[in-house]
Write a protein that holds these residues in place. Structure first.
Motif, PDB file in Angstrom:
ATOM      1  N   SER A   1      53.324 -40.363 -23.685  1.00  0.00           N
ATOM      2  CA  SER A   1      54.261 -40.924 -24.222  1.00  0.00           C
ATOM      3  C   SER A   1      54.052 -42.386 -25.151  1.00  0.00           C
ATOM      4  O   SER A   1      54.500 -42.461 -26.212  1.00  0.00           O
ATOM      5  CB  SER A   1      55.478 -41.341 -23.130  1.00  0.00           C
ATOM      6  N   LYS A   2      53.434 -43.335 -24.270  1.00  0.00           N
ATOM      7  CA  LYS A   2      53.111 -44.355 -24.971  1.00  0.00           C
ATOM      8  C   LYS A   2      52.341 -44.243 -26.328  1.00  0.00           C
ATOM      9  O   LYS A   2      52.452 -44.949 -27.230  1.00  0.00           O
ATOM     10  CB  LYS A   2      52.617 -45.455 -24.108  1.00  0.00           C
ATOM     11  N   SER A   3      51.244 -43.675 -26.294  1.00  0.00           N
ATOM     12  CA  SER A   3      50.296 -43.181 -27.510  1.00  0.00           C
ATOM     13  C   SER A   3      51.031 -42.378 -28.773  1.00  0.00           C
ATOM     14  O   SER A   3      50.949 -42.911 -29.726  1.00  0.00           O
ATOM     15  CB  SER A   3      49.271 -42.374 -26.875  1.00  0.00           C
TER      16      SER A   3
ATOM     17  N   MET B   1      54.386 -42.486 -29.106  1.00  0.00           N
ATOM     18  CA  MET B   1      55.219 -43.343 -29.734  1.00  0.00           C
ATOM     19  C   MET B   1      54.610 -44.402 -30.697  1.00  0.00           C
ATOM     20  O   MET B   1      55.424 -44.835 -31.698  1.00  0.00           O
ATOM     21  CB  MET B   1      56.529 -44.051 -28.815  1.00  0.00           C
ATOM     22  N   ALA B   2      53.825 -44.940 -30.083  1.00  0.00           N
ATOM     23  CA  ALA B   2      52.863 -46.028 -30.838  1.00  0.00           C
ATOM     24  C   ALA B   2      51.976 -45.449 -32.205  1.00  0.00           C
ATOM     25  O   ALA B   2      51.517 -46.132 -32.825  1.00  0.00           O
ATOM     26  CB  ALA B   2      51.933 -46.820 -30.061  1.00  0.00           C
ATOM     27  N   GLY B   3      51.861 -44.207 -31.938  1.00  0.00           N
ATOM     28  CA  GLY B   3      50.985 -43.344 -33.044  1.00  0.00           C
ATOM     29  C   GLY B   3      49.524 -43.797 -32.849  1.00  0.00           C
ATOM     30  O   GLY B   3      48.852 -44.056 -34.148  1.00  0.00           O
ATOM     31  N   THR B   4      49.064 -43.852 -31.909  1.00  0.00           N
ATOM     32  CA  THR B   4      47.727 -44.535 -31.715  1.00  0.00           C
ATOM     33  C   THR B   4      46.815 -43.087 -31.245  1.00  0.00           C
ATOM     34  O   THR B   4      47.186 -42.368 -30.762  1.00  0.00           O
ATOM     35  CB  THR B   4      47.559 -45.627 -30.516  1.00  0.00           C
TER      36      THR B   4
ATOM     37  N   ALA C   1      47.901 -40.663 -33.995  1.00  0.00           N
ATOM     38  CA  ALA C   1      48.149 -41.403 -35.371  1.00  0.00           C
ATOM     39  C   ALA C   1      48.405 -39.919 -36.415  1.00  0.00           C
ATOM     40  O   ALA C   1      48.644 -40.308 -37.572  1.00  0.00           O
ATOM     41  CB  ALA C   1      46.809 -42.282 -35.703  1.00  0.00           C
TER      42      ALA C   1
END
Length: 428
Positions: free
Chosen positions: A350-352, A354-357, A361
């Motif tokens: 989820s965190k990756s 939503m952050a687009g990392t 990306a």
């Protein structure tokens, strides 16, 4: 190049379904072609067309707004866990939001809301007319079309429960078709939880793609030919014969349960659903970690569940249009989802996302993985479906379904791959 691979992957998915078909000669290819084309059009419309994107974003925002209103009740019961200011209404969250408060607790509002819409007759009316339209366009049997739409709102075991009369009237082969379709269910009442962890645009895109994908794959795996007189739908609340005081029989519709009694049962059911999801996530994550710890005792540092799943699912992930390195990472998430459930993977990425990392990306990776995990297709769902059928139909029908458990798993995997492949074609 990767777009071409993605296109080939869609045809490979359909080809694998053909290889596993129980009756290759009777596959209705015209109907399959129409549904596949409709699925392709919706994928393009929702992912790569501005009006389509705006529609799914608006729907996702609607679910997020609904979830936001649930925080008022959560804040009252758990003030240390969430801000008393309702998000989405000009405020911000101050409390330490977590999986329970952001994804699970809002279910206590969303499930009763959908049940109320069912109680007043609005949701059955929507399902009825969408199902009729889908049956007319695709050429699929009426009830199978209704069933695919009902799953979107009610869930796989719930829609089976309310279809008991129909299930007993239908043949065992048609019951098997419904079991195959049930592997790809996504319940509307839980979509709000998904949109808290993954991009709402792709979560909402996955819903209609899975509905159509379930029709496509089940029509290939388990083809059925019906005479017109067999293609009927039994009403849920159809009139039944009731004995009168004078000994005569009269046709009457079943009486509705009092509203507040109904609402109380709905809230209790939502609470049970939360406990089931919570217990499943905790247990599966813990069991996966236990297995990895046992693997570590062998001395092979590379031996883990994620790597094993990565190897098994790698060819399919690569065919979704990724370079080998990214395909292996996607394959690990895909395999984990199939053995555990969608919440485990969503919570992990989820965190990756939503952050687009990192891998996420890449818009293509976000779209493909989100659509793939947005379904109930996993091993535990098989047990739920068979358990539901055991309480609804004859032993012979249950035995037929039980003998085809591998086919049910194949169906769930192929629908997820087909939906992800369709969405991936337009997300680069």
């Amino acid at each position: 190049m990767y777009l071409l691979i993605n296109i080939v992957g869609v045809f490979v998915t359909l080809g694998v379904a053909y290889l596993f078909s129980r009756d290759k000669k009777n596959i209705q290819w015209k109907s399959v072609g129409i549904v596949t084309a409709l699925q392709l059009f919706l994928a393009w419309f929702f992912v790569n067309f501005s009006i389509g994107r705006q529609a799914v974003v608006a729907a996702a925002n609607g679910f997020n707004w609904l979830v936001a209103t649930a925080y008022k009740g959560i804040a009252f019961a758990l003030p240390e866990w969430v801000s008393t200011t309702i998000p989405g209404a000009g405020g911000t969250l101050d409390g330490p939001m977590n999986f329970v408060t952001s994804a699970l607790m809002p279910i206590l509002l969303v499930v009763p809301l959908f049940d109320i819409l069912t109680y007043i007759g609005f949701l059955p009316w929507v399902v009825k007319w969408i199902g009729r339209g889908l049956s007319f366009i695709t050429g699929q049997p009426k009830f199978e079309a209704f069933f695919s739409v009902e799953m979107m709102f009610l869930g796989n075991t719930e829609v089976l429960a309310v279809s008991k009369a129909q299930l007993n009237q239908m043949s065992g082969t048609r019951n098997l078709t419904l079991a195959l379709m049930s592997m790809s269910c996504v319940t509307a009442s839980i979509i709000g939880a998904y949109t808290q962890m993954m991009p709402g645009q792709y979560v909402l895109t996955a819903v209609p793609l899975n509905i159509l994908g379930a029709i496509v794959i089940s029509a290939i795996l388990n083809p059925i030919k019906l005479d017109p007189e067999e293609d009927v739908v039994v009403e849920i609340n159809e009139p039944v014969e009731v004995a009168q005081a004078d000994g005569t029989m009269k046709m009457e519709r079943p009486k509705k349960e009092p509203f507040f009694s109904f609402l109380g049962d709905s809230i209790l059911s939502a609470g049970k659903l939360i406990l089931i999801i919570f217990a499943s996530v905790v247990a599966f994550v813990a069991l996966a970690n236990l297995i990895d710890r046992l693997f570590s005792l062998t001395g092979f540092s590379w031996l883990s569940l994620e790597n094993i799943f990565g190897v098994v699912m790698f060819p399919f992930a690569w065919l979704l249009g990724f370079n080998p390195h990214d395909a292996f990472e996607i394959a690990q998430y895909m395999g984990t989802k199939l053995v555990t459930n969608e919440f485990v993977v969503m919570g992990e990425v989820s965190k990756s996302v939503m952050a687009g990392t990192g891998l996420f990306a890449n818009k293509h990776a976000v779209a493909v993985l989100t659509v793939f995990v947005t379904s109930f297709a996993n091993f535990s769902t098989v047990g739920m479906i068979i358990g539901a059928f055991k309480g609804l139909v004859s032993r012979e029908k249950v035995d037929l379904i039980s003998k085809n458990v591998p086919l049910m798993l194949v169906s769930g995997i192929l629908v997820s791959l087909l939906s992800a492949g369709m969405a991936g074609l337009f997300a680069w």
